[in-house]
Design a protein around this motif. Structure first.
Motif, PDB file in Angstrom:
ATOM      1  N   ILE A  33       0.851  -1.185   0.000  1.00  0.00           N
ATOM      2  CA  ILE A  33       0.000   0.000   0.000  1.00  0.00           C
ATOM      3  C   ILE A  33       0.889   1.238   0.000  1.00  0.00           C
ATOM      4  N   TYR A  34       0.592   2.150  -0.928  1.00  0.00           N
ATOM      5  CA  TYR A  34       1.347   3.390  -1.077  1.00  0.00           C
ATOM      6  C   TYR A  34       0.423   4.581  -0.813  1.00  0.00           C
ATOM      7  N   THR A  35       1.019   5.731  -0.513  1.00  0.00           N
ATOM      8  CA  THR A  35       0.256   6.960  -0.295  1.00  0.00           C
ATOM      9  C   THR A  35       0.417   7.859  -1.508  1.00  0.00           C
ATOM     10  N   VAL A  36      -0.703   8.280  -2.079  1.00  0.00           N
ATOM     11  CA  VAL A  36      -0.698   9.150  -3.262  1.00  0.00           C
ATOM     12  C   VAL A  36      -0.349  10.575  -2.838  1.00  0.00           C
ATOM     13  N   ASN A  37       0.603  11.197  -3.551  1.00  0.00           N
ATOM     14  CA  ASN A  37       0.940  12.592  -3.259  1.00  0.00           C
ATOM     15  C   ASN A  37       0.658  13.528  -4.430  1.00  0.00           C
ATOM     16  N   ASP A  38       0.350  12.967  -5.591  1.00  0.00           N
ATOM     17  CA  ASP A  38       0.084  13.790  -6.771  1.00  0.00           C
ATOM     18  C   ASP A  38      -0.751  12.981  -7.759  1.00  0.00           C
ATOM     19  N   VAL A  39      -1.648  13.654  -8.459  1.00  0.00           N
ATOM     20  CA  VAL A  39      -2.488  13.009  -9.470  1.00  0.00           C
ATOM     21  C   VAL A  39      -2.500  13.915 -10.693  1.00  0.00           C
ATOM     22  N   ARG A  40      -2.116  13.370 -11.859  1.00  0.00           N
ATOM     23  CA  ARG A  40      -2.073  14.165 -13.099  1.00  0.00           C
ATOM     24  C   ARG A  40      -2.470  13.314 -14.288  1.00  0.00           C
ATOM     25  N   TRP A  41      -2.950  13.982 -15.313  1.00  0.00           N
ATOM     26  CA  TRP A  41      -3.150  13.327 -16.599  1.00  0.00           C
ATOM     27  C   TRP A  41      -1.833  13.415 -17.352  1.00  0.00           C
ATOM     28  N   SER A  42      -1.355  12.296 -17.849  1.00  0.00           N
ATOM     29  CA  SER A  42      -0.121  12.268 -18.621  1.00  0.00           C
ATOM     30  C   SER A  42      -0.464  12.303 -20.107  1.00  0.00           C
ATOM     31  N   LYS A  44       1.693  12.426 -22.506  1.00  0.00           N
ATOM     32  CA  LYS A  44       2.643  11.550 -23.185  1.00  0.00           C
ATOM     33  C   LYS A  44       2.166  10.092 -23.157  1.00  0.00           C
ATOM     34  N   GLU A  45       1.739   9.630 -21.987  1.00  0.00           N
ATOM     35  CA  GLU A  45       1.316   8.234 -21.822  1.00  0.00           C
ATOM     36  C   GLU A  45      -0.177   8.042 -22.080  1.00  0.00           C
ATOM     37  N   GLN A  46      -0.928   9.136 -22.168  1.00  0.00           N
ATOM     38  CA  GLN A  46      -2.382   9.089 -22.344  1.00  0.00           C
ATOM     39  C   GLN A  46      -3.051   8.264 -21.246  1.00  0.00           C
ATOM     40  N   CYS A  47      -2.708   8.603 -19.997  1.00  0.00           N
ATOM     41  CA  CYS A  47      -3.296   7.894 -18.862  1.00  0.00           C
ATOM     42  C   CYS A  47      -3.253   8.783 -17.628  1.00  0.00           C
ATOM     43  N   LEU A  48      -4.004   8.381 -16.620  1.00  0.00           N
ATOM     44  CA  LEU A  48      -3.939   9.036 -15.328  1.00  0.00           C
ATOM     45  C   LEU A  48      -2.685   8.538 -14.630  1.00  0.00           C
ATOM     46  N   ALA A  49      -1.935   9.439 -14.028  1.00  0.00           N
ATOM     47  CA  ALA A  49      -0.675   9.080 -13.380  1.00  0.00           C
ATOM     48  C   ALA A  49      -0.709   9.488 -11.912  1.00  0.00           C
ATOM     49  N   LEU A  50      -0.100   8.658 -11.075  1.00  0.00           N
ATOM     50  CA  LEU A  50      -0.048   8.907  -9.640  1.00  0.00           C
ATOM     51  C   LEU A  50       1.385   9.104  -9.185  1.00  0.00           C
ATOM     52  N   GLY A  51       1.587  10.087  -8.347  1.00  0.00           N
ATOM     53  CA  GLY A  51       2.848  10.233  -7.637  1.00  0.00           C
ATOM     54  C   GLY A  51       2.679   9.565  -6.283  1.00  0.00           C
ATOM     55  N   LEU A  52       3.695   8.859  -5.817  1.00  0.00           N
ATOM     56  CA  LEU A  52       3.607   8.113  -4.561  1.00  0.00           C
ATOM     57  C   LEU A  52       4.688   8.552  -3.598  1.00  0.00           C
ATOM     58  N   ASP A  53       4.341   8.695  -2.324  1.00  0.00           N
ATOM     59  CA  ASP A  53       5.329   9.072  -1.312  1.00  0.00           C
ATOM     60  C   ASP A  53       6.445   8.041  -1.203  1.00  0.00           C
ATOM     61  N   GLU A  54       6.090   6.773  -1.252  1.00  0.00           N
ATOM     62  CA  GLU A  54       7.045   5.709  -0.957  1.00  0.00           C
ATOM     63  C   GLU A  54       7.776   5.158  -2.171  1.00  0.00           C
ATOM     64  N   ALA A  55       7.427   5.592  -3.362  1.00  0.00           N
ATOM     65  CA  ALA A  55       8.054   5.021  -4.564  1.00  0.00           C
ATOM     66  C   ALA A  55       8.059   6.046  -5.689  1.00  0.00           C
ATOM     67  N   ARG A  56       9.188   6.646  -5.918  1.00  0.00           N
ATOM     68  CA  ARG A  56       9.301   7.597  -7.025  1.00  0.00           C
ATOM     69  C   ARG A  56       9.727   6.856  -8.277  1.00  0.00           C
ATOM     70  N   SER A  57       8.972   7.060  -9.331  1.00  0.00           N
ATOM     71  CA  SER A  57       9.313   6.434 -10.603  1.00  0.00           C
ATOM     72  C   SER A  57      10.624   7.023 -11.112  1.00  0.00           C
ATOM     73  N   ARG A  58      11.369   6.221 -11.835  1.00  0.00           N
ATOM     74  CA  ARG A  58      12.625   6.719 -12.417  1.00  0.00           C
ATOM     75  C   ARG A  58      12.379   7.520 -13.683  1.00  0.00           C
ATOM     76  N   GLY A  59      11.138   7.596 -14.108  1.00  0.00           N
ATOM     77  CA  GLY A  59      10.806   8.402 -15.278  1.00  0.00           C
ATOM     78  C   GLY A  59      10.978   9.878 -14.986  1.00  0.00           C
ATOM     79  N   LYS A  60      10.944  10.679 -16.010  1.00  0.00           N
ATOM     80  CA  LYS A  60      11.174  12.116 -15.891  1.00  0.00           C
ATOM     81  C   LYS A  60      10.199  12.780 -14.914  1.00  0.00           C
ATOM     82  N   ASP A  61       8.939  12.352 -14.943  1.00  0.00           N
ATOM     83  CA  ASP A  61       7.941  13.011 -14.105  1.00  0.00           C
ATOM     84  C   ASP A  61       7.764  12.357 -12.737  1.00  0.00           C
ATOM     85  N   GLY A  62       8.377  11.209 -12.512  1.00  0.00           N
ATOM     86  CA  GLY A  62       8.282  10.544 -11.221  1.00  0.00           C
ATOM     87  C   GLY A  62       6.918   9.956 -10.914  1.00  0.00           C
TER      88      GLY A  62
END
Length: 96
Positions: A33-42, A44-62
């Motif tokens: 279980i992760y905690t959401v810290n950001d919600v955006r429409w991507s 580039k990916e044409q999808c809803l994207a979540l930022g997580l406190d406990e796991a930052r994606s290595r992608g440019k936008d995290g």
């Protein structure tokens, strides 16, 4: 349902199959279980994207694809009490 994500929500990881980032299994864990810290429409990916406190994606936008997660609601006090009662745990020992 995907449109109602907001910061502070709890996100249960249900898949890492679409995590196109390098080594997602080292970052995301199915069942965690992760905690959401950001919600955006991507765009580039044409999808809803979540930022997580406990796991930052290595992608440019995290951010992570929201499809990898299911939103879970915390238990209310009544639900928690009912759940604990159903477990039928022994009464705690009280020393006199």
């Amino acid at each position: 349902m995907a449109d109602d994500w907001k910061p502070g929500d709890l996100a249960l990881c249900v898949s890492i199959r679409l995590a196109h980032r390098p080594l997602p299994s080292e970052i995301l864990k199915v069942g965690r279980i992760y905690t959401v810290n950001d919600v955006r429409w991507s765009d580039k990916e044409q999808c809803l994207a979540l930022g997580l406190d406990e796991a930052r994606s290595r992608g440019k936008d995290g951010m992570w694809h929201a499809i990898l997660f299911r939103k879970i609601d915390p238990l209310t006090d009544e639900e928690r009490d009912s759940f604990l009662a159903d477990l039928k745990l022994p009464a705690p020992l009280v020393e006199a």
